[in-house]
Scaffold this motif. Structure first.
Motif, mmCIF file in Angstrom:
data_model
loop_
_atom_site.group_PDB
_atom_site.id
_atom_site.type_symbol
_atom_site.label_atom_id
_atom_site.label_comp_id
_atom_site.label_asym_id
_atom_site.label_seq_id
_atom_site.Cartn_x
_atom_site.Cartn_y
_atom_site.Cartn_z
ATOM 1 N N GLU A 127 0.798 -1.224 0.000
ATOM 2 C CA GLU A 127 0.000 0.000 0.000
ATOM 3 C C GLU A 127 0.835 1.281 0.000
ATOM 4 O O GLU A 127 0.452 2.277 -0.615
ATOM 5 C CB GLU A 127 -0.961 0.008 1.194
ATOM 6 N N GLU A 175 -6.757 0.366 -0.859
ATOM 7 C CA GLU A 175 -5.910 0.927 0.209
ATOM 8 C C GLU A 175 -4.783 1.776 -0.369
ATOM 9 O O GLU A 175 -4.466 2.850 0.153
ATOM 10 C CB GLU A 175 -5.338 -0.204 1.058
ATOM 11 N N GLY A 176 -4.163 1.299 -1.437
ATOM 12 C CA GLY A 176 -3.059 2.038 -2.027
ATOM 13 C C GLY A 176 -3.470 3.373 -2.608
ATOM 14 O O GLY A 176 -2.671 4.303 -2.679
#
Length: 367
Positions: free
Chosen positions: A123, A158-159
């Motif tokens: 991430e 998430e990233g």
């Protein structure tokens, strides 16, 4: 008086000397020419002064310094290393290596991040590629959202979070949440709780600047789906704590609470750091019909400057019958955290029902 709890090891100790030796040993197993002595000498130098993220970066840097290989050949070795590591958090130095040394090889590096994320998370690393080439990176991440592996699907959400903790903000996505809308739509009913938490956190990030955008989207979702409803509830948590009427309506709360609060107190009223408090109170309905309530509480933490900073905590969402009464309590340890330091003084505690402050009490932390 309660005996103070023993302090937990600092998070940075995940990267301690023993762990560095483990990494060196496993590197030697997959690449016998690895100079373990040189790696350990460099990695241990000044280790005590480094934070957990600095230690993760140190491992990546020291590996690069002692690996006499091309980037492509180094990736082959690190791919073999990944499943041998004994900590998912520790394995995050692998995608860090990619972010530091592989941004010239976009396709190869994005494929490596997809692989490494299964062993920890990529991430933080993928954000460097998003910052370098947002359009190209998001195109790849849209395909990740369709991947059968939950770790890869989570990485897509998430990233690309606008405000990922411990990382830099992605300002273009902060300014325009439509950039990641396709990813969020793809994952809005994901079967994996790991993925759903990320989608909810991503949307909660967006509510900081674009609350109406998030509400417009969620109100159009099939909230009868339990997975989608879970995401909606957690995505709107900040707005719910603020008493936002539209957010409350999404979770079935009809606005201002018709209740009376009594016996609100914190015990003990005076503690030392490391001890526990218990907040307790009663909620009495004054309404002729059932009502859904969201009960939270806020603590005004004393800062080093002597001022205070409020932190809101979830307590309970429930249906209260007509003229019903319920006794509630919540215990909480007041101890040092990596994200919060505590200071002596009076700490106000406020009870919030449907986002409205309906009572306050306090406790003192002794020096």
């Amino acid at each position: 008086m309660t005996t103070p709890t023993t302090a937990s090891p600092a998070l940075k100790e995940i990267f301690n000397t023993a762990r560095l030796e483990h990494i060196a040993s496993e590197m030697s197993a997959v690449y016998p020419a690895f100079d373990a002595k040189a790696f350990l000498r460099m990695a241990n130098d000044g280790l005590a002064e480094l934070s957990v993220m600095q230690r993760m970066a140190r491992v990546s840097e020291c590996l690069h310094a002692v690996l006499p290989l091309s980037y492509e050949a180094s990736l082959d070795v690190l791919r073999d290393l990944a499943p041998r590591l004994n900590s998912m958090f520790v394995s995050m130095f692998l995608p860090h290596y990619v972010a530091c040394h592989g941004r010239h090889a976009f396709d190869l590096s994005l494929d490596a991040l997809k692989y490494f994320t299964r062993f920890g998370s990529s991430e933080f690393a993928v954000r460097h590629f998003l910052r370098d080439d947002l359009e190209r990176s998001l195109k790849v991440m849209h395909t990740w959202a369709l991947d059968p592996d939950e770790h890869v699907r989570r990485l897509a959400s998430e990233g690309s979070r606008p405000r990922l903790p411990w990382s830099f903000h992605l300002e273009p996505i902060q300014a325009n949440p439509e950039l990641t809308a396709t990813i969020l739509e793809t994952l809005k009913a994901d079967s994996s709780l790991y993925v759903r938490k990320s989608v909810a956190n991503h949307l909660n990030d967006v509510t900081k600047q674009h609350p109406d955008w998030v509400l417009d989207r969620i109100e159009g979702w099939p909230l009868q789906d339990r997975h989608t409803a879970w995401i909606a509830r957690h995505a709107l948590r900040s707005l719910i704590k603020q008493g936002d009427p539209r957010a409350l309506a999404v979770i079935g709360v009809g606005g201002k609470a018709q209740v009376r609060i009594s016996e609100l107190k914190v015990t003990p009223a005076v503690i030392r750091l490391g001890e526990q408090i218990t907040l307790s109170f009663k909620v009495q309905s004054t309404l002729e019909e059932p009502q859904r309530l969201v009960v939270d509480y806020a603590i005004d933490y004393v800062k080093a400057s002597g001022g205070t900073s409020a932190k809101v905590f979830k307590l309970k969402t429930f249906d209260l019958p007509a003229h019903g009464c319920i006794a509630l309590s919540r215990s909480q340890s007041i101890r040092e955290l990596t994200t919060r330091r505590h200071y002596a003084g009076r700490h106000a505690v406020h009870l919030l029902v449907n986002g409205e402050r309906l009572g306050s009490t306090a406790f003192d932390i002794l020096a």
